[in-house]
Motif scaffolding. Structure first.
Motif, PDB file in Angstrom:
ATOM      1  N   GLU A  24       0.838  -1.206   0.000  1.00  7.50           N
ATOM      2  CA  GLU A  24       0.000   0.000   0.000  1.00  7.50           C
ATOM      3  C   GLU A  24       0.873   1.255   0.000  1.00  7.50           C
ATOM      4  O   GLU A  24       0.601   2.207  -0.734  1.00  7.50           O
ATOM      5  N   ALA A  49     -11.890   1.673   1.945  1.00  6.00           N
ATOM      6  CA  ALA A  49     -11.166   1.361   0.708  1.00  6.00           C
ATOM      7  C   ALA A  49      -9.676   1.627   0.892  1.00  6.00           C
ATOM      8  O   ALA A  49      -9.294   2.622   1.501  1.00  6.00           O
ATOM      9  N   ASP A  50      -8.822   0.744   0.356  1.00 10.41           N
ATOM     10  CA  ASP A  50      -7.373   0.942   0.441  1.00 10.41           C
ATOM     11  C   ASP A  50      -6.971   2.246  -0.246  1.00 10.41           C
ATOM     12  O   ASP A  50      -6.287   3.077   0.338  1.00 10.41           O
ATOM     13  N   GLU A  61      -8.319  -1.925  -4.443  1.00 14.73           N
ATOM     14  CA  GLU A  61      -8.035  -2.812  -3.310  1.00 14.73           C
ATOM     15  C   GLU A  61      -6.739  -3.567  -3.577  1.00 14.73           C
ATOM     16  O   GLU A  61      -6.534  -4.078  -4.678  1.00 14.73           O
ATOM     17  N   ASP A  63      -4.835  -6.732  -2.237  1.00 15.90           N
ATOM     18  CA  ASP A  63      -5.177  -7.895  -1.433  1.00 15.90           C
ATOM     19  C   ASP A  63      -4.007  -8.848  -1.243  1.00 15.90           C
ATOM     20  O   ASP A  63      -3.230  -9.084  -2.171  1.00 15.90           O
ATOM     21  N   HIS A  67      -7.312 -12.871   1.262  1.00 17.14           N
ATOM     22  CA  HIS A  67      -8.515 -12.485   0.515  1.00 17.14           C
ATOM     23  C   HIS A  67      -8.894 -13.503  -0.560  1.00 17.14           C
ATOM     24  O   HIS A  67      -9.873 -13.311  -1.265  1.00 17.14           O
ATOM     25  N   ASP A  73     -15.280 -10.222   0.542  1.00 18.02           N
ATOM     26  CA  ASP A  73     -14.891  -9.358  -0.569  1.00 18.02           C
ATOM     27  C   ASP A  73     -15.982  -9.279  -1.630  1.00 18.02           C
ATOM     28  O   ASP A  73     -16.200  -8.220  -2.227  1.00 18.02           O
ATOM     29  N   ARG A  76     -18.556  -6.953  -0.179  1.00 20.02           N
ATOM     30  CA  ARG A  76     -18.017  -5.598  -0.185  1.00 20.02           C
ATOM     31  C   ARG A  76     -18.089  -4.992  -1.585  1.00 20.02           C
ATOM     32  O   ARG A  76     -18.519  -3.853  -1.760  1.00 20.02           O
ATOM     33  N   THR A  77     -17.669  -5.767  -2.592  1.00 23.03           N
ATOM     34  CA  THR A  77     -17.701  -5.293  -3.977  1.00 23.03           C
ATOM     35  C   THR A  77     -19.133  -5.011  -4.421  1.00 23.03           C
ATOM     36  O   THR A  77     -19.403  -3.987  -5.060  1.00 23.03           O
ATOM     37  N   VAL A  87     -14.782  -1.049  -8.657  1.00 23.83           N
ATOM     38  CA  VAL A  87     -13.759  -1.659  -7.802  1.00 23.83           C
ATOM     39  C   VAL A  87     -12.786  -2.442  -8.667  1.00 23.83           C
ATOM     40  O   VAL A  87     -13.208  -3.245  -9.504  1.00 23.83           O
ATOM     41  N   ARG A  89      -9.083  -4.778  -8.194  1.00 25.09           N
ATOM     42  CA  ARG A  89      -8.265  -5.445  -7.178  1.00 25.09           C
ATOM     43  C   ARG A  89      -6.939  -5.884  -7.760  1.00 25.09           C
ATOM     44  O   ARG A  89      -6.874  -6.322  -8.903  1.00 25.09           O
TER      45      ARG A  89
END
Length: 135
Positions: A24, A49-50, A61, A63, A67, A73, A76-77, A87, A89
């Motif tokens: 991140e 959210a990241d 995101e 992951d 995950h 997930d 969440r999505t 979104v 990932r």
């Protein structure tokens, strides 16, 4: 007075910012200098959210293996899509192995969410000869 964001979510987002994973942090160092503007650890409803671009309504995101095949997930999505967010990932290994490619993919998706570039861009001024001034 009602707050727009739950104070507990704000506290959790702050804690996640200071305790960010190396992936991140690496991605943030690369993408923070580009536009449209991204933000880290953005609370959206019950989730955080990241990375997110508010202008493009894009959530990124990053992951880890925890995950893999996560039902949470998927939920969440679905929630974020219902709220109008897109979104995308990436796995931690993708960020480690190809950070420039990940940044390029994120910026391309943000441009797509914003409507992309103009299909017929204005012609370049290259090749035009400059007239001499007579004075």
């Amino acid at each position: 007075m009602r707050r727009r964001i739950d104070p507990a979510s704000t506290q959790r987002a702050r804690a996640l910012r200071t305790g960010a994973t190396e992936q991140e942090r690496s991605l943030w160092r690369s993408i923070s200098r580009y536009r449209p503007k991204f933000t880290r650890q953005l609370p959206i409803g019950p989730f955080i959210a990241d990375l997110a671009c508010r202008e493009a309504r894009l959530v990124v995101e990053i992951d880890g293996t925890q995950h893999c095949d996560s039902a949470e997930d998927v939920h969440r999505t679905a929630y974020l899509h219902a709220q109008g967010w897109t979104v995308i990932r990436f796995w931690n290994s993708e960020v480690n192995d190809n950070p420039d490619g990940v940044v390029e993919a994120i910026l391309a998706k943000a441009a797509e969410c914003l409507g992309g570039t103009h299909p017929l861009p204005l012609p370049s001024r290259e090749g035009r000869k400059r007239r001499r001034r007579t004075s």
